[in-house]
Each structure stands twice: as C-alpha cells, then as structure tokens.
Design an enzyme around this catalytic site. Sequence first.
Site, PDB file in Angstrom:
ATOM      1  N   CYS A  65       0.823  -1.229   0.000  1.00 48.93           N
ATOM      2  CA  CYS A  65       0.000   0.000   0.000  1.00 48.93           C
ATOM      3  C   CYS A  65       0.844   1.261   0.000  1.00 48.93           C
ATOM      4  CB  CYS A  65      -0.926   0.021   1.206  1.00 48.93           C
ATOM      5  SG  CYS A  65      -2.212  -1.222   1.083  1.00 48.93           S
TER       6      CYS A  65
HETATM    7  N1  CO8 Z   1     -20.062  -9.680   7.894  1.00 45.58           N
HETATM    8  C1  CO8 Z   1     -20.556  -9.792   9.156  1.00 45.58           C
HETATM    9  N2  CO8 Z   1     -19.779  -9.992  10.239  1.00 45.58           N
HETATM   10  C2  CO8 Z   1     -18.458 -10.132  10.031  1.00 45.58           C
HETATM   11  C3  CO8 Z   1     -17.874 -10.042   8.746  1.00 45.58           C
HETATM   12  C4  CO8 Z   1     -18.732  -9.821   7.653  1.00 45.58           C
HETATM   13  N3  CO8 Z   1     -18.274  -9.720   6.403  1.00 45.58           N
HETATM   14  N4  CO8 Z   1     -16.542 -10.195   8.864  1.00 45.58           N
HETATM   15  C5  CO8 Z   1     -16.273 -10.385  10.171  1.00 45.58           C
HETATM   16  N5  CO8 Z   1     -17.434 -10.345  10.883  1.00 45.58           N
HETATM   17  C6  CO8 Z   1     -17.602 -10.515  12.324  1.00 45.58           C
HETATM   18  C7  CO8 Z   1     -16.533 -11.405  12.931  1.00 45.58           C
HETATM   19  O1  CO8 Z   1     -16.883 -12.763  12.826  1.00 45.58           O
HETATM   20  C8  CO8 Z   1     -16.508 -10.922  14.353  1.00 45.58           C
HETATM   21  O2  CO8 Z   1     -17.553 -11.528  15.063  1.00 45.58           O
HETATM   22  P1  CO8 Z   1     -17.348 -11.962  16.617  1.00 45.58           P
HETATM   23  O3  CO8 Z   1     -17.074 -10.659  17.334  1.00 45.58           O
HETATM   24  O4  CO8 Z   1     -18.640 -12.602  16.962  1.00 45.58           O
HETATM   25  O5  CO8 Z   1     -16.148 -12.866  16.631  1.00 45.58           O
HETATM   26  C9  CO8 Z   1     -16.835  -9.441  14.249  1.00 45.58           C
HETATM   27  O6  CO8 Z   1     -17.473  -9.273  12.975  1.00 45.58           O
HETATM   28  C10 CO8 Z   1     -15.607  -8.544  14.318  1.00 45.58           C
HETATM   29  O7  CO8 Z   1     -14.615  -9.026  13.367  1.00 45.58           O
HETATM   30  P2  CO8 Z   1     -13.211  -8.354  13.203  1.00 45.58           P
HETATM   31  O8  CO8 Z   1     -12.551  -8.270  14.541  1.00 45.58           O
HETATM   32  O9  CO8 Z   1     -12.455  -9.035  12.095  1.00 45.58           O
HETATM   33  O10 CO8 Z   1     -13.686  -6.901  12.676  1.00 45.58           O
HETATM   34  P3  CO8 Z   1     -12.974  -5.526  12.791  1.00 45.58           P
HETATM   35  O11 CO8 Z   1     -13.813  -4.635  13.596  1.00 45.58           O
HETATM   36  O12 CO8 Z   1     -11.530  -5.654  13.164  1.00 45.58           O
HETATM   37  O13 CO8 Z   1     -13.053  -5.001  11.275  1.00 45.58           O
HETATM   38  C11 CO8 Z   1     -11.565  -4.786   9.388  1.00 45.58           C
HETATM   39  C12 CO8 Z   1     -12.419  -5.745  10.243  1.00 45.58           C
HETATM   40  C13 CO8 Z   1     -12.525  -3.830   8.703  1.00 45.58           C
HETATM   41  C14 CO8 Z   1     -10.837  -5.612   8.348  1.00 45.58           C
HETATM   42  C15 CO8 Z   1     -10.598  -3.998  10.268  1.00 45.58           C
HETATM   43  O14 CO8 Z   1      -9.924  -4.850  11.150  1.00 45.58           O
HETATM   44  C16 CO8 Z   1      -9.559  -3.220   9.474  1.00 45.58           C
HETATM   45  O15 CO8 Z   1      -9.853  -2.481   8.567  1.00 45.58           O
HETATM   46  N6  CO8 Z   1      -8.277  -3.329   9.885  1.00 45.58           N
HETATM   47  C17 CO8 Z   1      -7.180  -2.624   9.249  1.00 45.58           C
HETATM   48  C18 CO8 Z   1      -6.873  -3.313   7.973  1.00 45.58           C
HETATM   49  C19 CO8 Z   1      -5.845  -2.617   7.145  1.00 45.58           C
HETATM   50  O16 CO8 Z   1      -5.647  -1.449   7.172  1.00 45.58           O
HETATM   51  N7  CO8 Z   1      -5.209  -3.428   6.365  1.00 45.58           N
HETATM   52  C20 CO8 Z   1      -4.305  -2.967   5.419  1.00 45.58           C
HETATM   53  C21 CO8 Z   1      -4.442  -3.897   4.296  1.00 45.58           C
HETATM   54  S1  CO8 Z   1      -3.912  -3.275   2.800  1.00 45.58           S
HETATM   55  C22 CO8 Z   1      -2.259  -3.643   2.540  1.00 45.58           C
HETATM   56  O17 CO8 Z   1      -1.385  -3.102   3.084  1.00 45.58           O
HETATM   57  C23 CO8 Z   1      -1.941  -4.722   1.616  1.00 45.58           C
HETATM   58  C24 CO8 Z   1      -2.011  -4.252   0.205  1.00 45.58           C
HETATM   59  C25 CO8 Z   1      -1.966  -5.404  -0.697  1.00 45.58           C
HETATM   60  C26 CO8 Z   1      -3.068  -5.309  -1.704  1.00 45.58           C
HETATM   61  C27 CO8 Z   1      -3.616  -6.655  -1.904  1.00 45.58           C
HETATM   62  C28 CO8 Z   1      -4.843  -6.630  -2.771  1.00 45.58           C
HETATM   63  C29 CO8 Z   1      -5.622  -7.891  -2.651  1.00 45.58           C
END
Ligand code: CO8
Length: 373
Positions: free
Chosen positions: A156
Amino acid sequence: MHNVVISGTGLYTPADSISNEELVASFNAWAHQFNVDNAAAIERGELAAQTESSAAFIEKASGIKSRFVMDKAGILDPERMKPRLPERSNDEQSILCQMAVAAAEQALQRAGKTAADIDAVIVACSNLQRPYPAVAIEVQQALGIQGFGFDMNVACSSATFGIQTAFNAVALGQARAVLVVDPEICTGHLNFRDRDSHFIFGDAATAVIVERADLATSPYQFEIVGTKLLTQFSNNIRNNFGFLNRAAEEGIDAADKLFVQEGRKVFREVCPMVAQLIGEHLTENRIDVADVKRFWLHQANLSMNHLIVKKLLGREASVEEAPVILDTYANTSSAGSVIAFHKYQDDLGRGALAVLSSFGAGYSIGSVILRKL
Ligand code: CO8
C-alpha cells in the site's frame, strides 16, 4: 540539488462499481450453497459452516459502501467469485499498462507536459501482473517516453516510496521529470469467499508527475517539502503467491496465495506508527501540525484515519482536513491516498501545507509533506 514539485496528478476509475449489498448477496448465495453441499461434513465437524456476511457490518467496521472493479460479473457470480480478465497476446497492451496510461495522460495534461518532458517512469503498486518485462517499460513505450523505467512494490505504500524515489532522481539531476503510476487491480488477489476480507478492496490507477521546480509551468503545483519512509517487518498482512510456488507442490492452491490479514492487529499496531512518523516528519521540518491544512491518508479504514489524525491534532478532524474516498473506492492499495490527493486539492490556497501518507503491508509507512505553490 534541484527543488522538486508535483506538477500534476491523474486518476483512472473503472466503469463498474459493486455496492456492499450486491457483494454480500453473492457471498451469501455461495455460503448457503456451500453449507448445503457440505452438510454431512459440517455435521461431522470436518468442515466449518459458512456464516452470512452483512452489508451493515462492512460499512460500520470499515466505512466502505462500494468499490470500483475491473470486472463486476465475474466477481458477483457465486460460481466464480473472482474477476474474469482474459489473457491478452504479447502484442496487445497489458491491462495494467492500459490503466496506468489512462491515469498518466491526465497527470501529463494537468502538468502541461508531453512525453518529451519526462525522463523516467516508475510503476509503483502492490499487484504487478507479471515479473518481466517491467510494466513501467511498457508504459514508457505506450506514451513515447525516452529514458528509463522500472517497477517497484512496497504494497500500500508503493506510491509514497515511488514519489521519494522520483524526488531523489529529480533533485539529483538524473531526470527532469518522473512519471510515477500506481495501477492496482486488487480484486485479482482478493479472496471473495473469505467473509473477513471479501469487502476490503477495489481497483483504480493513479499517476503523479514529479518535476524540477524551475521547469514546472502547471497551475497545480505542490512543492515537495520532504519525504520520510519507515518499514518494520510483520506477517499480519501477507500474500505468499510467488515465483517459487511451482517448486513446492504442497499448498499451491491454499488461501495464503491470496491476500490474508489479521485486521485487528494491523489496526492496533499501524495507527500509532503512522501518527508517530508523520509527527516526527513535521517536527524535523519545523512545521506545527496545526498548520497542516490537509491530510491525504491511505484509504483502508475510516476509523483508522480518524484515529491517526486525532492523535496528531489532539481533536477530531473535519472531512475537509482528512478527505475520504474509501466510501466509494474501498481500499485501492497504493492508489488510495493519491486518489484523495487528486480529488481534494484544487480548493487549497497558495502556501497551504498538506501531508500525503500511506501505510500497509510490510509494514510500510510513507509521509510526503507538500506545500501548494
Ligand atoms: N459480515 C458480518 N460480520 C463479520 C464479517 C462480515 N463480512 N466479517 C467479520 N465479521 C464478524 C466477525 O466474525 C466478528 O464476530 P465476533 O465478534 O462474533 O467474533 C466481528 O465481525 C468482528 O470481526 P473483526 O474483529 O475481524 O472486525 P474488525 O472490527 O476488526 O473489522 C476490518 C475488520 C474492517 C478488516 C478492520 O480490522 C480493518 O480495517 N483493519 C485494518 C486493515 C488494514 O488497514 N489493512 C491494510 C491492508 S492493505 C495492505 O497493506 C496490503 C495491500 C496489498 C493489496 C492486496 C490486494 C488484494
């Protein structure tokens, strides 16, 4: 040493967009069928049942409402759930080159430059479609640019790392101007059958012209006051796809050959690192954070951006101070912060200070301080 400016930016946005509701309908149709087809194995505890995804969760957890994509039909087809981007012959322009050229042409036009004014091309992105020849050299040929080109990948943060590389070349007199392009087809390596991450990414391409200040004539110039980069190894965002996969038959089709992350850990670990890096960078340049009019931050998660700017300013930032594009573009990896820069720059007055910042896999963090001329 020459003074250096960004004299033009460009953006290519794919024609198709997918809403959270459309994406979730496709995922849930697949999940339902998976549970029906594997009922016996699920009953025996050999397989985990798939749980439904939710559009409301996606928007609340990430701020994402929709994403632009290069192929909508292939992604939404529950039988396929990946883009269909047919191979092209070696004589045709590659799809990454095509996106890059579209963004580059707009950047050149805003900079008031032609190919003859550019001495180098850097394609900086997460998702390069082939090892060689470098896509940058194909872009160079497509635009008719002399000089040299090369590809680089810092996930990224590719765009800010690319801008620093271009800045160095221009400051040292190795090039009059460098085109930095970030074509990202993130959907090619997104696992649309993974509920935790199927909503995160979209596709787009951005471009910037990094140019010697004394040669720049554009009305859209930003002086590059300084650049600062940081990397720290982490497995929390990872993709094990690579050129050695075929030399190790085990696991070749495993999910880790696509994007995987520990989203919570990324959130927790990266936010303080980004705020610290930007804060240090401003201090080193004797700039008070209160004097920064705009933060064009990497567009991965809305709460992350709120937290980072709050750490810096000591208060909530307005949407004018930290513009948001992830609501309609989702995470477009290296393109994200540059899309925000491209779309939200023309209202800034002369002398306004701003920060372009990326963060992501590696971990890798970049900060570019800019002053509107
Ligand atoms: N629908 C409904 N519920 C869901 C879903 C869904 N789709 N997904 C997860 N849940 C549930 C989980 O099961 C969990 O339930 P429970 O509490 O009962 O266990 C609950 O929701 C909470 O799950 P999470 O803890 O996973 O949710 P978060 O609040 O942490 O949100 C995010 C998830 C949005 C992914 C968040 O953690 C986030 O954005 N984190 C930062 C991510 C980030 O910035 N990453 C950078 C990635 S980019 C990069 O650098 C790589 C680039 C390479 C490119 C590659 C291209 C493919």
